[in-house]
Each structure stands twice: as structure tokens, then as C-alpha cells.
Design a protein around this motif. Structure first.
Motif: not given
Length: 119
Positions: A92-104
Motif C-alpha cells: 500500500i505504501v509503495t503504491g501510494n508513493m508511486s502515485g505521488i511520484v507520478e503526480r509530481r
């Protein structure tokens, strides 16, 4: 001595356990979920009509057998349950971080295009 009260409410039925405060919270909830799964195997029709706790005497042997499985937190089965939860949380944390990086990255691309367009 400190204790932790954990509970799980499913279909209007409350499952409760009182543990030493050092007992892993996730194992307590796994215990309650296992109880709930076993309880679901019984005829739930008259459940909401029960008013006295001793009506569940038939369920006592099942509670005892599940309790024995959870007494020692260091058993391989219990360690596996804790590790499985950790793996899910890490995913879950990895998925959330990936989403943050992608949005950035998308935001940076959008800003670059906006600057190019305005210039």
C-alpha cells in the motif's frame, strides 16, 4: 499491568478480546476475525434473540481451540500472519508513493508545457 481491549462488530454481533498491552494488536484482530468466521458457521437465525451470554456455551470449545493458536505470538503461524500484514502495508505504501511520484512528474510536465505556451 496494562491491557488492550479490541473488538470487531460484524452483522450486529460484537466480538471482544482483552489482551496484555504487549500483545500485537494485529494478532488480536486476526483472532477476532477467526472467531467471527467460525461463528458464521453456526445457525445465526436465533442470534439476535439471545439475551444471556451463557447461550454460547456450545461455542466455548471453538473459542478455546482458536485461543490456543494465538497464545504464543512467536509461533510460525502467528509470525506469518504478522508478516503477511506487513507485506500488505508495504504494498500500500509503495503504491501510494508511486502515485505521488507520478503526480509530481505529471505536474512538472504540465508546468513546463504551460510555461512554453505562455512564452
Amino acid at each position: 499491568m496494562l491491557f488492550t481491549l479490541s473488538y470487531l462488530v460484524v452483522n450486529g454481533i460484537c466480538f471482544i478480546t482483552l489482551c496484555d498491552s504487549s500483545y500485537p494488536r494485529k494478532l488480536a484482530f486476526n483472532y477476532l476475525q477467526d472467531l467471527q468466521k467460525e461463528f458464521d458457521k453456526f445457525d445465526n437465525g436465533p442470534i439476535h434473540k439471545i439475551t444471556k451470554p451463557y447461550s454460547f456455551v456450545k461455542f466455548d470449545s471453538i473459542i478455546s481451540s482458536i485461543r490456543k493458536q494465538y497464545i504464543d505470538t512467536r509461533t510460525q503461524a502467528n509470525l506469518s500472519k504478522l508478516n503477511a500484514n506487513r507485506h500488505r502495508e508495504l504494498d500500500i505504501v509503495t503504491g501510494n508513493m508511486s502515485g505521488i511520484v507520478e503526480r509530481r512528474q505529471n505536474s512538472s510536465k504540465f508546468r513546463f508545457r504551460l510555461r512554453s505556451f505562455c512564452a
